[in-house]
Design an enzyme around this catalytic site. Structure first.
Site, short mmCIF file in Angstrom:
data_model
loop_
_atom_site.label_atom_id
_atom_site.label_comp_id
_atom_site.label_asym_id
_atom_site.label_seq_id
_atom_site.Cartn_x
_atom_site.Cartn_y
_atom_site.Cartn_z
N LYS A 154 0.85 -1.20 0.00
CA LYS A 154 0.00 0.00 0.00
C LYS A 154 0.88 1.24 0.00
O LYS A 154 2.04 1.20 0.43
CB LYS A 154 -0.94 0.03 1.21
CG LYS A 154 -0.28 -0.01 2.60
CD LYS A 154 0.13 1.33 3.16
CE LYS A 154 0.72 1.22 4.56
NZ LYS A 154 1.54 2.33 4.98
N PRO A 161 9.94 -3.82 0.05
CA PRO A 161 11.03 -3.52 0.98
C PRO A 161 10.55 -3.50 2.43
O PRO A 161 9.46 -2.99 2.72
CB PRO A 161 11.52 -2.15 0.55
CG PRO A 161 10.68 -1.70 -0.57
CD PRO A 161 9.71 -2.77 -0.94
N GLY A 213 10.25 -2.44 6.21
CA GLY A 213 10.38 -1.18 6.97
C GLY A 213 10.32 0.05 6.09
O GLY A 213 10.91 1.07 6.43
N GLY A 237 7.32 1.50 5.12
CA GLY A 237 6.02 2.17 5.22
C GLY A 237 5.07 1.73 4.12
O GLY A 237 4.08 2.39 3.82
N GLY A 266 3.72 -1.41 4.22
CA GLY A 266 2.81 -2.38 4.82
C GLY A 266 3.08 -3.83 4.46
O GLY A 266 2.17 -4.66 4.54
N GLY A 267 4.33 -4.16 4.10
CA GLY A 267 4.63 -5.52 3.65
C GLY A 267 4.23 -6.61 4.64
O GLY A 267 3.54 -7.56 4.28
N GLY A 268 4.66 -6.46 5.88
CA GLY A 268 4.36 -7.48 6.89
C GLY A 268 2.86 -7.58 7.12
O GLY A 268 2.31 -8.69 7.22
N SER A 269 2.18 -6.45 7.17
CA SER A 269 0.72 -6.45 7.41
C SER A 269 -0.01 -7.10 6.24
O SER A 269 -0.97 -7.85 6.43
CB SER A 269 0.22 -5.01 7.56
OG SER A 269 0.90 -4.36 8.60
N ASP A 294 -2.50 -1.83 10.32
CA ASP A 294 -2.70 -1.75 8.87
C ASP A 294 -3.35 -3.03 8.30
O ASP A 294 -3.76 -3.03 7.14
CB ASP A 294 -1.35 -1.59 8.14
CG ASP A 294 -0.72 -0.22 8.36
OD1 ASP A 294 -1.42 0.67 8.87
OD2 ASP A 294 0.46 -0.07 8.03
P1 ATP Z 1 5.12 -0.70 9.92
O1 ATP Z 1 4.74 0.69 9.52
O2 ATP Z 1 3.99 -1.53 10.45
O3 ATP Z 1 6.39 -0.78 10.74
P2 ATP Z 1 6.38 -1.19 7.36
O4 ATP Z 1 5.55 -1.25 6.15
O5 ATP Z 1 7.21 0.02 7.56
O6 ATP Z 1 5.43 -1.48 8.55
P3 ATP Z 1 7.23 -3.94 7.28
O7 ATP Z 1 7.91 -4.30 6.01
O8 ATP Z 1 5.87 -4.46 7.48
O9 ATP Z 1 7.36 -2.38 7.45
O10 ATP Z 1 8.20 -4.41 8.46
C1 ATP Z 1 8.15 -3.86 9.75
C2 ATP Z 1 8.79 -4.81 10.75
O11 ATP Z 1 8.01 -6.00 10.82
C3 ATP Z 1 10.19 -5.26 10.37
O12 ATP Z 1 11.04 -4.84 11.39
C4 ATP Z 1 10.16 -6.77 10.31
O13 ATP Z 1 11.19 -7.36 11.05
C5 ATP Z 1 8.83 -7.16 10.92
N1 ATP Z 1 8.11 -8.22 10.16
C6 ATP Z 1 7.35 -9.18 10.71
N2 ATP Z 1 6.80 -9.96 9.76
C7 ATP Z 1 7.20 -9.48 8.57
C8 ATP Z 1 6.97 -9.85 7.21
N3 ATP Z 1 6.18 -10.89 6.90
N4 ATP Z 1 7.53 -9.13 6.25
C9 ATP Z 1 8.31 -8.06 6.56
N5 ATP Z 1 8.58 -7.67 7.81
C10 ATP Z 1 8.03 -8.36 8.83
#
Ligand code: ATP
Length: 301
Positions: A12, A96, A98, A100, A102-105, A138
């Protein structure tokens, strides 16, 4: 894996983000507009006889055990459905970490949708939304996709009609931004005056951005651009190149820009600093998001 399903987990971008005030539960009250894009991770979810959850991820930077949101999504779903069987998941990361985006979510939401399709054992929609919200702010958005307003801590989702599709470039300098730290740096205190001012300014830009592509604001830019001026500089470069909307996504560090022409996007792509990851992608309408979720070709060699 004998019985398995493949799912895409789309990233996202935020078409705007206002942080209103810190809440008594430790979260911040926010208003944002989420937008799905075609950049995605891939998951292969399989069932097995023995108990337990295993995750095989191609990115060593991503935790493989309980700290992975995919693991937590599996665990929460198994508890909710009283499911005793084991689950194994292959996760191919492209979004990528971290950034922003929303990959993990998104991976967590894709896990919930995939496992339900695989087992045919589904929570009703409100229960699935509640479970998603318990995993992360998210996550509920990624059950819906397209364009949606996020309220509360971001977990309260109100779907919006789609805007016309746009090409989008997302750049990521590889700088990890910790979301809790970015909130702390905003240094917001709990005052009604601030809340009112922020709600009013959210209203000002959302009225416009609800209708069409255009300028948007992200409160995190103030603190993130102050620390990494090169992120502000790339945003300005996108603006000069004729973007309709360019913004830091979430708390960063990815910056995106949408374009109404491939020519402008191609031109600006040449100016991206060496060493930065750059993704050419496009915005996804909700129906497209839902149609493409389970249309995944086997993993590339
Ligand atoms: P947020 O704003 O929620 O921190 P983001 O989009 O910036 O999310 P993500 O890629 O979701 O970042 O990763 C945030 C943290 O979640 C990382 O430190 C990572 O170690 C952890 N994490 C847990 N599960 C996952 C996953 N499936 N993919 C990526 N990171 C993950």
């Amino acid at each position: 894996m004998s019985h398995a399903i493949r799912v895409r987990a789309f990233a996202k971008i935020n078409l705007g983000l206002k942080v209103l005030f810190p809440r008594r539960d430790g979260y911040h009250e926010i208003r944002t507009i989420y937008q799905s894009v075609s950049l995605h991770d891939r998951l292969k979810i399989g069932l097995r006889r023995g108990p337990g959850i295993t995750i095989d991820c191609d990115d060593p930077a991503v935790p493989a055990g309980h700290d992975n949101l995919v693991y937590r999504a599996c665990e929460a779903w198994r508890a909710a459905r009283n499911y005793a069987g084991g689950v194994e998941i292959e996760l191919q990361k492209c979004i990528p970490v971290g950034g922003g985006l929303g990959g993990g979510s998104s991976d967590a939401a894709a896990t919930l949708m995939g496992i339900e399709r695989l087992t045919g054992d589904r929570l009703d929609f409100p229960a699935r939304l509640r479970l998603a919200a318990s995993l992360g702010s998210d996550v509920p958005f990624f059950l819906v996709g397209g364009r949606a307003i996020g309220c509360g801590r971001g977990e309260e989702i109100y779907p919006l009609p789609d805007l016309s599709s746009r090409l989008c470039v997302i750049v990521h300098p590889g700088i990890p931004v910790s979301t809790p730290e970015a909130y702390r740096e905003l240094g917001l205190s709990l005052t009604e005056a601030r809340e009112k001012r922020n709600v009013d300014s959210f209203g000002a830009w959302s009225q416009f951005s609800l209708l069409d592509w255009g300028p948007a604001e992200n409160d995190f830019e103030r603190v993130v651009f102050a620390r990494w001026p090169e992120l502000g500089a790339i945003k300005n470069q996108f603006i000069r190149a004729g973007t309709e909307t360019a913004l830091l996504s979430g708390s960063g560090s990815a910056v995106y820009a949408v374009f109404d022409s491939a020519r402008k996007l191609n031109q600006v792509s040449r100016t991206i600093p060496r060493g930065w990851a750059a993704f050419r992608t496009r915005t996804l309408r909700r129906r497209e998001f839902q149609r493409l979720l389970f249309q995944v070709s086997p993993r590339r060699p």
